[in-house]
Scaffold this motif. Structure first.
Motif, PDB file in Angstrom:
ATOM      1  N   ASP A 185       0.818  -1.222   0.000  1.00  0.00           N
ATOM      2  CA  ASP A 185       0.000   0.000   0.000  1.00  0.00           C
ATOM      3  C   ASP A 185       0.848   1.268   0.000  1.00  0.00           C
ATOM      4  OD1 ASP A 185      -2.282  -1.519  -0.004  1.00  0.00           O
ATOM      5  OD2 ASP A 185      -2.678  -1.319   2.145  1.00  0.00           O
ATOM      6  N   GLN A 195      -4.990   2.000  -2.402  1.00  0.00           N
ATOM      7  CA  GLN A 195      -4.424   0.794  -1.813  1.00  0.00           C
ATOM      8  C   GLN A 195      -3.896  -0.085  -2.936  1.00  0.00           C
ATOM      9  OE1 GLN A 195      -8.683  -1.643  -1.347  1.00  0.00           O
ATOM     10  NE2 GLN A 195      -7.475  -1.145   0.432  1.00  0.00           N
ATOM     11  N   CYS A 196      -3.020  -1.018  -2.554  1.00  0.00           N
ATOM     12  CA  CYS A 196      -2.412  -1.905  -3.543  1.00  0.00           C
ATOM     13  C   CYS A 196      -3.227  -3.185  -3.655  1.00  0.00           C
ATOM     14  CB  CYS A 196      -0.969  -2.222  -3.136  1.00  0.00           C
ATOM     15  SG  CYS A 196      -0.118  -3.306  -4.306  1.00  0.00           S
ATOM     16  N   CYS A 200      -2.160  -0.187  -8.171  1.00  0.00           N
ATOM     17  CA  CYS A 200      -2.695   0.862  -7.292  1.00  0.00           C
ATOM     18  C   CYS A 200      -4.119   1.215  -7.709  1.00  0.00           C
ATOM     19  CB  CYS A 200      -1.809   2.106  -7.356  1.00  0.00           C
ATOM     20  SG  CYS A 200      -0.186   1.883  -6.590  1.00  0.00           S
ATOM     21  N   ALA A 203      -9.146   3.077  -2.743  1.00  0.00           N
ATOM     22  CA  ALA A 203      -9.511   2.296  -1.560  1.00  0.00           C
ATOM     23  C   ALA A 203     -11.030   2.194  -1.454  1.00  0.00           C
ATOM     24  CB  ALA A 203      -8.931   2.957  -0.316  1.00  0.00           C
TER      25      ALA A 203
END
Length: 328
Positions: A185, A195-196, A200, A203
């Motif tokens: 992240d 977030q990863c 990317c 979220a």
């Protein structure tokens, strides 16, 4: 006269020592209690000292050379202590702090930085601050491998463009843009609210902007603030962004988490939701026989149900009943 001054100096030194011992203070005096005739008499006790105020007919006292402070131990021993740098020999914290700041200490007879502090490139000790936390100077921003970040706008950050703080907050990694492959992240923090997830992405609770460069907060209630319609429709089915507020298109109203076609009292409908804005009004208005109708005896000015309306309905019902009875 000279003898009086000499004894006065000795008396004051004794008083200062007693006072310091009583109150736990470190004593740094101009002269020691140790008498001498020659410099060698003093040097053999503590280097960086000399015999002060002596001559052929007069006994002097040992004194520290300029740049060194005297610590009186007892009447036969003293030490002249000077500033000490990192890892240099020391006896007192004061020696280290003269050069390394108050964040240093004398530990095992050598100067070091206190726990929670580190040595910066300027040769002084600074309190260690994690990346992203408040700082006063670049010296606070210690990272692994004796690297350092930079204090920018009062917070420690990575030095170079496109670098972001790693998850451990003591190292930096190359930041990734939205859509680029990532491993954690932290790499995605070039863009806020990401977030990863292999790459990317925005979220949970956020949506990708129309230009695909930012993540915007998704609305959860009608009339929440918005910039783009996707913020509204993510959780509010059919909602659109109008004048920076999440609303429904003309002819529709918000019901729970979706937009429903609006139907007024007396209009055709397929469900009660079309007649009311919220479930709590289901006892007031209902879709009956394909038409929105006020429930008998219920009043709601907002929905168009009032005493006059109910009275009219009752009167019409009464007339119909009378006519029906006469026909029979």
């Amino acid at each position: 006269m000279t003898s009086c001054i000499y004894f006065l100096v000795i008396f004051l030194s004794v008083c200062l020592t007693v006072f310091g011992q009583k109150f736990g203070l470190e004593q740094f005096n101009l002269v020691s209690y140790t008498q001498c005739r020659f410099d060698s008499d003093c040097v053999k006790i503590s280097k960086n000292s000399f015999c002060f105020d002596n001559d052929a007919d007069k006994i002097g006292n040992c004194k520290c050379r300029d740049g060194f402070d005297m610590v009186s131990r007892n009447r036969t021993f003293f030490a002249c202590l000077g500033p000490a740098g990192y890892n240099e020999a020391c006896e007192k914290n004061m020696q280290c702090q003269l050069i390394l700041t108050e964040n240093a200490e004398c530990y095992n007879l050598a100067c070091r930085c206190k726990d929670g502090a580190h040595l910066f490139t300027d040769g002084r000790c600074y309190v260690s601050v994690l990346l992203g936390d408040f700082c006063q100077s670049d010296g606070n921003c210690w990272m692994t491998g004796d690297n350092f970040g930079t204090c920018k706008f009062g917070r420690c950050s990575c030095k170079f463009d496109r670098e972001v703080a790693n998850e451990d907050k003591v190292s930096c990694v190359i930041g990734r843009d939205l859509g680029e492959l990532c491993s954690n992240d932290a790499e995605c923090t070039l863009t806020p609210n990401t977030q990863c997830r292999v790459s990317c992405r925005c979220a949970a609770g956020f949506v990708l902007s129309r230009n695909q460069t930012t993540c915007l907060s998704a609305a959860t209630n009608f009339f929440d603030s918005c910039e783009e319609t996707d913020q509204c429709s993510a959780f509010l089915t059919g909602s659109i962004c109008t004048s920076n507020k999440c609303t429904c298109p003309e002819g529709f109203h918000g019901y729970s988490n979706r937009c429903i076609k609006s139907a007024a009292i007396g209009s055709s409908c397929s469900s009660t939701e079309e007649c009311i804005p919220e479930a709590k009004y289901s006892d007031t208005v209902q879709c009956t026989g394909g038409t929105c109708k006020c429930v008998q005896g219920m009043i709601s000015e907002m929905l168009g149900c009032n005493r006059g309306h109910n009275f009219a309905i009752s009167l019409v019902g009464l007339i119909i009943s009378i006519v029906f009875c006469r026909i029979l």
